[in-house]
Design a protein around this motif. Structure first.
Motif, PDB file in Angstrom:
ATOM      1  N   PRO A   1       0.797  -1.234   0.000  1.00 55.34           N
ATOM      2  CA  PRO A   1       0.000   0.000   0.000  1.00 55.34           C
ATOM      3  C   PRO A   1       0.830   1.284   0.000  1.00 55.34           C
ATOM      4  N   GLN A   2       2.054   1.232   0.516  1.00 53.95           N
ATOM      5  CA  GLN A   2       2.907   2.414   0.565  1.00 53.95           C
ATOM      6  C   GLN A   2       3.701   2.618  -0.732  1.00 53.95           C
ATOM      7  N   ALA A   3       3.731   1.617  -1.574  1.00 53.97           N
ATOM      8  CA  ALA A   3       4.513   1.704  -2.818  1.00 53.97           C
ATOM      9  C   ALA A   3       3.825   2.634  -3.815  1.00 53.97           C
ATOM     10  N   ASP A   4       4.616   3.214  -4.697  1.00 50.23           N
ATOM     11  CA  ASP A   4       4.021   4.052  -5.723  1.00 50.23           C
ATOM     12  C   ASP A   4       4.018   3.369  -7.075  1.00 50.23           C
ATOM     13  N   THR A   5       4.292   2.061  -7.083  1.00 49.21           N
ATOM     14  CA  THR A   5       4.230   1.278  -8.317  1.00 49.21           C
ATOM     15  C   THR A   5       3.654  -0.100  -8.015  1.00 49.21           C
ATOM     16  N   ILE A   6       2.729  -0.542  -8.845  1.00 47.77           N
ATOM     17  CA  ILE A   6       2.188  -1.900  -8.759  1.00 47.77           C
ATOM     18  C   ILE A   6       2.591  -2.607 -10.033  1.00 47.77           C
ATOM     19  N   ARG A   7       3.280  -3.740  -9.912  1.00 49.63           N
ATOM     20  CA  ARG A   7       3.693  -4.529 -11.082  1.00 49.63           C
ATOM     21  C   ARG A   7       2.597  -5.512 -11.422  1.00 49.63           C
ATOM     22  N   VAL A   8       2.046  -5.357 -12.609  1.00 49.46           N
ATOM     23  CA  VAL A   8       0.946  -6.196 -13.086  1.00 49.46           C
ATOM     24  C   VAL A   8       1.520  -7.344 -13.909  1.00 49.46           C
ATOM     25  N   ILE A   9       1.103  -8.557 -13.578  1.00 49.72           N
ATOM     26  CA  ILE A   9       1.529  -9.722 -14.345  1.00 49.72           C
ATOM     27  C   ILE A   9       0.615  -9.897 -15.549  1.00 49.72           C
ATOM     28  N   LYS A  10      -0.687  -9.793 -15.302  1.00 53.31           N
ATOM     29  CA  LYS A  10      -1.646  -9.969 -16.386  1.00 53.31           C
ATOM     30  C   LYS A  10      -2.893  -9.153 -16.078  1.00 53.31           C
ATOM     31  N   ALA A  11      -3.365  -8.389 -17.030  1.00 53.44           N
ATOM     32  CA  ALA A  11      -4.579  -7.604 -16.868  1.00 53.44           C
ATOM     33  C   ALA A  11      -5.664  -8.169 -17.758  1.00 53.44           C
ATOM     34  N   ILE A  12      -6.876  -8.202 -17.230  1.00 49.60           N
ATOM     35  CA  ILE A  12      -8.009  -8.723 -17.981  1.00 49.60           C
ATOM     36  C   ILE A  12      -9.019  -7.593 -18.107  1.00 49.60           C
ATOM     37  N   ALA A  13      -9.202  -7.088 -19.318  1.00 47.34           N
ATOM     38  CA  ALA A  13     -10.137  -5.993 -19.551  1.00 47.34           C
ATOM     39  C   ALA A  13     -11.551  -6.533 -19.676  1.00 47.34           C
ATOM     40  N   ARG A  14     -12.508  -5.678 -19.416  1.00 51.12           N
ATOM     41  CA  ARG A  14     -13.899  -6.077 -19.642  1.00 51.12           C
ATOM     42  C   ARG A  14     -14.087  -6.372 -21.124  1.00 51.12           C
ATOM     43  N   ASP A  15     -15.035  -7.220 -21.419  1.00 47.12           N
ATOM     44  CA  ASP A  15     -15.220  -7.676 -22.797  1.00 47.12           C
ATOM     45  C   ASP A  15     -15.498  -6.561 -23.791  1.00 47.12           C
ATOM     46  N   ASN A  16     -16.112  -5.472 -23.359  1.00 42.58           N
ATOM     47  CA  ASN A  16     -16.477  -4.433 -24.319  1.00 42.58           C
ATOM     48  C   ASN A  16     -15.493  -3.270 -24.355  1.00 42.58           C
ATOM     49  N   SER A  17     -14.339  -3.388 -23.720  1.00 48.10           N
ATOM     50  CA  SER A  17     -13.375  -2.291 -23.765  1.00 48.10           C
ATOM     51  C   SER A  17     -12.680  -2.268 -25.124  1.00 48.10           C
ATOM     52  N   ALA A  18     -12.234  -1.107 -25.505  1.00 44.43           N
ATOM     53  CA  ALA A  18     -11.571  -0.964 -26.806  1.00 44.43           C
ATOM     54  C   ALA A  18     -10.277  -1.773 -26.845  1.00 44.43           C
ATOM     55  N   ALA A  19      -9.557  -1.811 -25.719  1.00 42.85           N
ATOM     56  CA  ALA A  19      -8.301  -2.571 -25.684  1.00 42.85           C
ATOM     57  C   ALA A  19      -8.561  -4.059 -25.907  1.00 42.85           C
ATOM     58  N   TYR A  20      -9.590  -4.590 -25.282  1.00 44.50           N
ATOM     59  CA  TYR A  20      -9.915  -6.005 -25.431  1.00 44.50           C
ATOM     60  C   TYR A  20     -10.371  -6.290 -26.855  1.00 44.50           C
ATOM     61  N   MET A  21     -11.197  -5.411 -27.410  1.00 43.98           N
ATOM     62  CA  MET A  21     -11.676  -5.611 -28.776  1.00 43.98           C
ATOM     63  C   MET A  21     -10.505  -5.564 -29.770  1.00 43.98           C
ATOM     64  N   LYS A  22      -9.522  -4.703 -29.502  1.00 45.19           N
ATOM     65  CA  LYS A  22      -8.342  -4.624 -30.365  1.00 45.19           C
ATOM     66  C   LYS A  22      -7.549  -5.924 -30.295  1.00 45.19           C
ATOM     67  N   GLN A  23      -7.428  -6.497 -29.087  1.00 46.08           N
ATOM     68  CA  GLN A  23      -6.732  -7.776 -28.932  1.00 46.08           C
ATOM     69  C   GLN A  23      -7.445  -8.869 -29.715  1.00 46.08           C
ATOM     70  N   LEU A  24      -8.770  -8.916 -29.627  1.00 47.10           N
ATOM     71  CA  LEU A  24      -9.532  -9.918 -30.379  1.00 47.10           C
ATOM     72  C   LEU A  24      -9.333  -9.759 -31.876  1.00 47.10           C
ATOM     73  N   GLU A  25      -9.328  -8.502 -32.327  1.00 49.33           N
ATOM     74  CA  GLU A  25      -9.130  -8.219 -33.745  1.00 49.33           C
ATOM     75  C   GLU A  25      -7.764  -8.716 -34.222  1.00 49.33           C
ATOM     76  N   LEU A  26      -6.731  -8.446 -33.424  1.00 52.32           N
ATOM     77  CA  LEU A  26      -5.388  -8.899 -33.783  1.00 52.32           C
ATOM     78  C   LEU A  26      -5.291 -10.419 -33.791  1.00 52.32           C
ATOM     79  N   ARG A  27      -5.929 -11.067 -32.824  1.00 51.28           N
ATOM     80  CA  ARG A  27      -5.935 -12.537 -32.795  1.00 51.28           C
ATOM     81  C   ARG A  27      -6.630 -13.096 -34.023  1.00 51.28           C
TER      82      ARG A  27
END
Length: 120
Positions: free
Chosen positions: A81-107
């Motif tokens: 909680p005191q850190a100013d950086t969180i290292r993300v291993i994997k992020a899962i966007a909601r199905d209707n987000s533009a980032a997720y839709m872009k990933q589906l398009e590329l796949r």
């Protein structure tokens, strides 16, 4: 019997090698203003019925792109909680987000190319 002993030893080695401080975390769709900073709202866990209150996080994420308006569930390497950086291993966007839709398009484009290559 030797196989069972081998499986137990292998399983214990694999379990001990897995980092125990990795957690799941949610990032709210909305950001808040804390003082003069724009902060994220986060909470530990990923259960939908979780009533844990949102906490402000004014730091940065590594390996993660935040798109306002969408709630994310992510697998985090460690969270202090005191850190100013969180290292993300994997992020899962909601199905209707533009980032997720872009990933589906590329796949989809990638699978179309491989199917065209195999047809030739």
């Amino acid at each position: 019997m030797k196989r069972l002993v081998f499986a137990i030893i292998l399983g214990s080695i694999a379990f001990s090698a897995y980092p125990q401080n990795e957690i799941y975390m949610k990032v709210s769709a909305d950001q808040i203003i804390e003082g003069s900073k724009r902060c994220y709202q986060i909470k530990r866990g990923y259960a939908r019925r979780d009533k844990t209150p949102w906490e402000p996080f004014c730091g940065e994420f590594t390996n993660f792109y935040y798109e306002p308006g969408y709630e994310y569930t992510m697998h985090v390497e460690k969270y202090d909680p005191q850190a100013d950086t969180i290292r993300v291993i994997k992020a899962i966007a909601r199905d209707n987000s533009a980032a997720y839709m872009k990933q589906l398009e590329l796949r989809k484009k990638g699978t179309e190319k491989t199917s065209e290559d195999s047809a030739e």
